[in-house]
Design an enzyme around this catalytic site. Structure first.
Site, PDB file in Angstrom:
ATOM      1  N   ASP A  29       5.361   0.457   1.058  1.00 39.74           N
ATOM      2  CA  ASP A  29       6.337   1.510   0.757  1.00 39.74           C
ATOM      3  C   ASP A  29       5.995   2.796   1.511  1.00 39.74           C
ATOM      4  O   ASP A  29       6.828   3.690   1.628  1.00 39.74           O
ATOM      5  CB  ASP A  29       6.325   1.799  -0.753  1.00 39.74           C
ATOM      6  CG  ASP A  29       7.584   1.324  -1.445  1.00 39.74           C
ATOM      7  OD1 ASP A  29       8.583   1.078  -0.754  1.00 39.74           O
ATOM      8  OD2 ASP A  29       7.559   1.219  -2.687  1.00 39.74           O
ATOM      9  N   GLN A  86       8.132  -1.083  -7.931  1.00 40.24           N
ATOM     10  CA  GLN A  86       9.504  -0.565  -7.892  1.00 40.24           C
ATOM     11  C   GLN A  86       9.638   0.716  -8.730  1.00 40.24           C
ATOM     12  O   GLN A  86       9.232   0.769  -9.882  1.00 40.24           O
ATOM     13  CB  GLN A  86      10.477  -1.642  -8.410  1.00 40.24           C
ATOM     14  CG  GLN A  86      11.935  -1.247  -8.371  1.00 40.24           C
ATOM     15  CD  GLN A  86      12.458  -1.002  -6.947  1.00 40.24           C
ATOM     16  OE1 GLN A  86      12.144  -1.737  -6.021  1.00 40.24           O
ATOM     17  NE2 GLN A  86      13.250   0.043  -6.781  1.00 40.24           N
ATOM     18  N   LYS A 102      15.409  -7.377  -2.132  1.00 39.66           N
ATOM     19  CA  LYS A 102      14.150  -7.459  -1.385  1.00 39.66           C
ATOM     20  C   LYS A 102      13.634  -8.898  -1.381  1.00 39.66           C
ATOM     21  O   LYS A 102      13.201  -9.411  -0.347  1.00 39.66           O
ATOM     22  CB  LYS A 102      13.112  -6.503  -1.995  1.00 39.66           C
ATOM     23  CG  LYS A 102      13.473  -5.041  -1.745  1.00 39.66           C
ATOM     24  CD  LYS A 102      12.691  -4.052  -2.612  1.00 39.66           C
ATOM     25  CE  LYS A 102      13.272  -2.640  -2.402  1.00 39.66           C
ATOM     26  NZ  LYS A 102      12.655  -1.628  -3.267  1.00 39.66           N
TER      27      LYS A 102
END
Ligand code: NAD
Length: 296
Positions: A120, A97, A53
C-alpha cells in the site's frame, strides 16, 4: 470543449498486461507473487474493494490470501496476524483494508508491516523515501495510479501549475509529492478544508486532482478551459431513480467535461488504476524478494 476521457480501465488493462510477463518470469524462478488482504468488520464498500483486489489477483495468477475478522476483533488480533504474515517467506505483499473499526489505531498497525511487504506504500519508511524524492520504493497505489494515467495520456506536467484538493496520508499528500517530484516538475498547491478560495486556486491551475470526498464539489466555473482534471473521489449518493437507490459520484461535477481538456470518469477512472498499481507493487515485492535471496 468536451474533455477527453482519462480512461482508467484501459490504462489499468495495459498495466496488467505488462505484468503478465513479469509474473511468468517469477514463476520460472519458482516464485508466485502472493498478496495477503486483511479486512476487519463489515463495511460494504470495503468488501467491494477487497473483492476487486482478489479478482485482479486471480486474473493475473497472483496468489491471494483473504483474511476476514469481525468488527469486534481486537487490535491485538490484527497485530498477531501482521506479525505472522511478516514472517511468511512465500508472501510478498500485506494490505490491511482501510478503514479499520474506530477502536483500532490504523497508523500503528501500518507501522508494523514489514516495509518490503508494504504494497500500500503507507509505511513511514516508504512515505519517507517519497519525501526524499526517491521514487523507486513502494509508492501509494492511488496517487501513483494517477501519475501513470497522466503519463499514459501523454499529459505534459513540466512547469505546469497543479492543485491537489485534499492532504490525506493516503492520497492528497503523496499525490502532491509525486507531482512536484524531479522529472514530473509541476508546481504544486495543496488545498484542504481550511483553504480560502479554493475555487480561485483551481481556476488558475493546469492540472486539478480532486481527492476530498465531497460529491461533485468541483464545478465547471472552478476549472480553466482545457485543464486536466483527475477525479479521485468515490462517494455514494442517494438516487431514487436507480433500483438500488444510490449511485456513485466523484468529487468533480460531470459538467466539468464541457470545460476540461481531460477528465477521469467515476467509476472507471482512478479506481481501476489503484488496483493495477497494487498488483504492480505486489509483483515488484516478489521480484525484490528473489534478488534479496540471491544476495543473501
Ligand atoms: P480523507 O477524508 O482522508 O481526506 C479528505 C481531504 O480533503 C482532507 O485532507 C481534507 O482536508 C480535504 N478537504 C475537506 N474539505 C475540503 C474542501 N472543501 N476543499 C479542499 N479540501 C478539502 O479522504 P481520502 O482518503 O484522501 O479520500 C478522498 C476521496 O477519494 C474519497 O472520496 C475516497 O473515497 C476517494 N478515494 C478513492 C480511491 C480510488 O481508488 N479511486 C482511493 C482512495 C480514496
Amino acid at each position: 470543449m468536451v474533455a477527453k476521457r482519462l480512461d482508467g480501465k484501459v490504462c489499468a488493462a495495459q498495466v496488467e498486461s505488462e505484468l503478465v510477463e513479469r509474473i511468468s518470469k517469477c514463476g520460472s524462478l519458482g516464485i508466485t507473487p502472493h498478496l495477503a488482504v486483511v479486512i476487519v468488520g463489515d463495511d460494504p464498500a470495503s468488501h467491494v474493494y477487497v473483492g476487486s483486489k482478489v479478482r485482479a489477483c486471480e486474473r493475473l495468477g497472483i496468489k491471494s490470501t483473504h483474511i476476514e475478522l469481525p468488527a469486534d476483533a481486537t487490535e491485538q488480533q490484527v497485530r498477531e496476524i501482521i506479525e505472522s504474515l511478516n514472517q511468511q517467506n512465500d508472501l510478498h505483499g500485506i494490505l490491511v483494508q482501510s478503514p479499520l473499526p474506530s477502536h483500532m489505531d490504523e497508523e500503528s498497525l501500518t507501522d508494523m508491516i514489514e516495509p518490503s511487504k508494504d504494497v500500500d506504500g503507507f509505511h513511514p519508511q516508504n512515505l519517507g523515501r517519497l519525501v526524499q524524492g526517491r521514487l523507486d520504493g513502494m509508492l501509494p497505489c492511488t496517487p501513483s495510479g494517477v501519475m501513470r494515467m497522466l503519463s499514459w495520456a501523454g499529459v505534459d506536467t513540466e512547469g505546469k501549475t497543479a492543485v491537489v484538493l485534499g492532504r490525506s496520508r493516503i492520497v492528497g499528500m503523496p499525490q502532491s509529492l509525486l507531482l512536484g517530484a524531479k522529472g514530473v516538475d509541476s508546481t504544486v498547491t495543496v488545498a484542504h478544508s481550511r483553504t480560502k478560495d479554493t475555487r480561485k486556486l483551481c481556476s488558475n491551475a493546469d492540472i486539478v486532482i480532486a481527492a476530498v470526498g465531497i460529491p461533485e464539489m468541483v464545478k465547471p466555473d472552478w476549472i480553466k478551459e482545457g485543464a486536466v482534471v483527475v477525479d479521485v473521489g468515490i462517494n455514494r449518493v442517494d438516487d431514487s431513480s436507480r433500483e438500488r437507490g444510490w449511485r456513485l459520484a466523484g468529487d468533480v461535477h460531470p459538467d466539468v467535461a464541457q470545460k476540461a481538456g481531460w477528465l477521469s470518469p467515476v467509476p472507471g477512472g482512478v479506481g481501476p488504476m489503484t488496483i493495477a498499481m497494487l498488483m504492480e507493487n505486489t509483483v515488484r515485492a516478489a521480484e525484490l524478494s528473489v534478488s534479496e535471496e540471491e544476495h543473501s
